[in-house]
Scaffold this active site. Structure first.
Site, PDB file in Angstrom:
ATOM      1  N   CYS A   1       0.797  -1.229   0.000  1.00 34.76           N
ATOM      2  CA  CYS A   1       0.000   0.000   0.000  1.00 34.76           C
ATOM      3  C   CYS A   1       0.836   1.288   0.000  1.00 34.76           C
ATOM      4  O   CYS A   1       0.571   2.181  -0.823  1.00 34.76           O
ATOM      5  CB  CYS A   1      -0.961   0.019   1.190  1.00 34.76           C
ATOM      6  SG  CYS A   1      -1.643  -1.577   1.660  1.00 34.76           S
TER       7      CYS A   1
ATOM      8  N   ASP B   1      -2.289  -7.408  -5.826  1.00 29.58           N
ATOM      9  CA  ASP B   1      -2.687  -6.240  -5.057  1.00 29.58           C
ATOM     10  C   ASP B   1      -3.079  -5.096  -5.987  1.00 29.58           C
ATOM     11  O   ASP B   1      -2.453  -4.903  -7.026  1.00 29.58           O
ATOM     12  CB  ASP B   1      -1.503  -5.811  -4.198  1.00 29.58           C
ATOM     13  CG  ASP B   1      -1.926  -5.111  -2.923  1.00 29.58           C
ATOM     14  OD1 ASP B   1      -3.133  -4.882  -2.755  1.00 29.58           O
ATOM     15  OD2 ASP B   1      -1.047  -4.805  -2.110  1.00 29.58           O
TER      16      ASP B   1
ATOM     17  N   HIS C   1      -8.538  -0.566  -1.118  1.00 26.17           N
ATOM     18  CA  HIS C   1      -7.643  -1.713  -1.258  1.00 26.17           C
ATOM     19  C   HIS C   1      -8.446  -2.861  -1.846  1.00 26.17           C
ATOM     20  O   HIS C   1      -9.605  -3.070  -1.459  1.00 26.17           O
ATOM     21  CB  HIS C   1      -7.119  -2.188   0.104  1.00 26.17           C
ATOM     22  CG  HIS C   1      -6.454  -1.154   0.938  1.00 26.17           C
ATOM     23  ND1 HIS C   1      -5.096  -0.994   0.993  1.00 26.17           N
ATOM     24  CD2 HIS C   1      -6.967  -0.236   1.796  1.00 26.17           C
ATOM     25  CE1 HIS C   1      -4.788  -0.030   1.841  1.00 26.17           C
ATOM     26  NE2 HIS C   1      -5.910   0.451   2.342  1.00 26.17           N
TER      27      HIS C   1
END
Length: 670
Positions: free
Chosen positions: A367, A416, A544
């Protein structure tokens, strides 16, 4: 037919810690987040395709080393003239208080049996768990022979029909009794109990334990033929590796023999599909002791499957408007201080490295990297949404005892992605993620999901209006998608609401896979902004999301889902060319070369008699075999055998290539 719920711990994709970004557990739901009356039924599998002689169906959740059954159903199918089918429905701890009482009492009976056989054994804790019970003892290591002795002693105690008697005592009295028995662990447990009075349960007048209950009325209420001691393992006291190693005995208990039989039947099928064994047998991956535990080595065949997964992942993401990224595996420790990981997630991070008097850290998350890329320039409201994605490898420190094949590792690659958007774009972006998730998972044969929406917990960041808007957007997106879901009130992360999706495999077990999390926290920590239509700086919403979770874990699920029998399009080797004798070897090499030139993964095997070559191909789960003998050599043909369809017949090489390509492109069998 099996219906199974499985519970295990899984590695968090985004959360820095239990107090920082780790979702809380449901309260008004069972551990799957489902209403207690709800059941799921997976598609039935029959015959040779997945190695069944009966039909199975099940439900579970995953994630890693521990398996536990909450609900299981066995349907026995005979031939056309067989008697009426036998059906055994297994209750759960949540749905059957009787079962919970049986399992809790079994833990006490087992502890009593152990101390009768091994008087020096010290008792610690003995809870019920989803598939039975366990108890931890400080004693010498146990063997399988010891387990048989313990079970025999348990049967004797059950046969005596001793009453379970509840007694309330003062804290001082409980302490006096524990000290008289020289049970130091129980003394430590007593110190941790804050409630008054202290409750004790006696088994007749022969044994007692600190306990809050509940239990059956007497040991005779336990069906000893529905109880089995399964295994013994080491476990640190209080889960602390610096404290003594204990002996943990696992057992399973049910209401009757039929339920136990159904559970053991499922357990054997799950064992047959164990990805750790299949990974070795099929030469897919390994974890090398010389390199360290929890670090995955992808072998050539496993790497082929991974490349197929990654290529599909990239293709779908590019088509859906994501920009692909590559970011470093390490960063200055200051970055993880800003993100909060060093404060809240340090125990899961590796030690820092000193490089030219600066501290660097292996990344546990992706992140912050994606945020840094966002911050490289000033953004306008007209730039949104901004979607970035990465197959990013991260590193988490895990105790060696918690490692489990591909399911719990120390280094893994997340699929991701992060979406930066405006608050009024949340719904459309979430719907887009749901569509992408469905498209991706359907490619691998996963069409049944359990979906949970987790809402604001007590401790959280962000204003009420943005929480309400984000939660409503998640609900609206799910409603638009037409997916049923359960709401886990207060189960969201402190930084925003989230959607979790579990996929159902061929046994019906459920595995935590996709997650979508709205985040109000990291944008604030990193002070990311954009310029709105009035030239004021505002803070964007960050989402996310991961679809597959981690490539390692998803590959493990795939192996168990297909029992190593990957579909043709995904198989590491799609076709194997087999000569009857070495006279046909040159022609076989030409056939294989033509297959490869058309994008078909092919190889030639020889040097053995044909029956053994065929058996080897079957054992290694090769989807297609092209056999070449004298006749095939003369006519320029091959005789094709499909692993799932049997003998297909003789055809020209061009026909074989064309049909194979078509089956691969259309995700069908040959």
């Amino acid at each position: 037919m099996f219906i199974l719920h499985r519970m295990a711990t899984s590695q968090s994709l985004f959360a820095p810690s239990s107090s920082f970004l780790k979702p809380s557990s449901p309260s008004s739901f069972n551990r799957l987040g489902l209403p207690l009356t709800r059941q799921f039924r997976a598609f039935a599998l029959h015959g040779h395709r997945n190695g069944f002689s009966t039909a199975y169906s099940a439900v579970a959740t995953e994630s890693s080393a521990e398996t536990s059954v909450e609900n299981l159903e066995l349907e026995t199918n005979g031939d056309e003239n067989s008697q009426k089918e036998e059906r055994v429905v297994l209750p759960t701890n949540d749905s059957s208080e009787k079962l919970l009482r049986i399992r809790h009492t079994c833990a006490h009976v087992m502890a009593m049996a152990v101390q009768k056989l091994f008087p020096d054994a010290k008792v610690t804790i003995g809870p019920w768990i989803e598939n039975g019970f366990y108890y931890d003892f400080d004693m010498e290591p146990l063997t399988d022979r010891d387990l048989k002795k313990i079970k025999k002693e348990m049967d004797r105690i059950v046969g005596k029909n001793l009453p379970l008697i509840r007694e309330e005592v003062s804290r001082d009295e409980a302490q006096r009794r524990i000290m008289s028995l020289n049970e130091p662990y129980k003394l430590e447990i007593l110190e941790s109990i804050k409630e008054e009075p202290i409750t004790i349960y006696h088994i007749g007048n022969e044994w007692w334990d600190l306990c809050a209950g509940p239990h059956v009325e007497s040991t005779g209420k336990i069906n000893r033929r529905a109880v089995e001691l399964e295994s013994v393992a080491g476990a640190y006291w209080r889960g602390d590796e610096k404290k003594p190693m204990l002996q943990r005995i696992y057992g399973t208990a049910w209401e009757n023999e039929q339920q136990l039989k159904a559970y053991l039947h499922f357990k054997e099928e799950a064992k047959r599909r164990d990805h750790r064994r299949l990974g070795q047998d099929l030469d897919l991956f390994s974890i090398q002791n010389d390199a360290g535990g929890g670090l995955v080595f992808w072998h050539p065949k496993g790497a082929v499957v991974r490349n197929v997964i990654e290529d599909l992942w990239r293709k779908i993401h590019i088509e859906r408007g994501y920009d692909l990224l590559y970011t470093p595996h390490v960063a200055k420790a200051d970055l993880w201080q800003i993100s909060g990981h060093l404060d809240f997630y340090r125990e899961n991070m590796y030690d820092q490295m000193n490089i030219e008097d600066e501290l660097y850290q292996l990344r546990p998350m992706n992140c912050p990297y994606h945020i840094l890329i966002y911050k490289r320039k000033l953004h306008s409201y007209q730039d949104f949404p901004i979607r970035v994605a990465e197959l990013g490898t991260v590193y988490r420190y895990e105790l060696s005892g918690s490692l489990h094949g591909l399911f719990r590792v120390r280094g893994f690659t997340q699929d991701d992605a992060h979406i930066f958007c405006l608050s009024d774009q949340i719904k459309d972006e979430i719907r887009g993620v749901l569509d992408l998730t469905e498209e991706m998972l359907l490619q691998f044969g996963f069409s049944k999901y359990e979906v949970n929406l987790s809402t604001r917990p007590e401790k959280s960041v962000g204003d009420d209006d943005i929480w309400e808007k984000a939660t409503s957007a998640l609900k609206d997106a799910l409603d638009d998608k037409g997916w049923s879901y359960q709401i886990d009130e207060g189960g969201g992360a402190f930084y925003g609401p989230k959607i979790d999706l579990k996929i159902e495999d061929a046994l019906g077990r459920k595995w935590q896979c996709s997650t979508i999390q709205v985040d109000f926290n990291l944008p604030q920590r990193f002070d990311i902004t954009y310029v709105d239509s009035t030239s004021e700086k505002k803070r964007p919403i960050m989402i996310h999301r991961a679809v597959l979770g981690s490539l390692e874990r998803f590959f493990g699920v795939l192996i168990e889902h297909y029992a190593g029998d990957f579909p043709l399009w995904l198989s590491p080797i799609q076709a194997r060319v087999l000569p009857v004798t070495d006279t046909q070897l040159e022609y076989c090499n030409e056939v294989a070369k033509k297959l490869k030139a058309n994008g078909i993964r092919a190889e030639v095997c020889h040097g053995e008699r044909l029956p053994k070559l065929i058996r080897n191909a079957e054992t290694q789960k090769i989807p297609l075999m092209a056999v070449v003998g004298a006749k095939e050599l003369e006519t320029g043909t091959v005789t094709v055998r499909s692993r799932f369809g049997g003998d297909v017949g003789t055809m020209t090489v061009d026909d074989f290539v064309g049909r194979t390509k078509s089956a691969i492109e259309n995700r069908t069998s040959f």
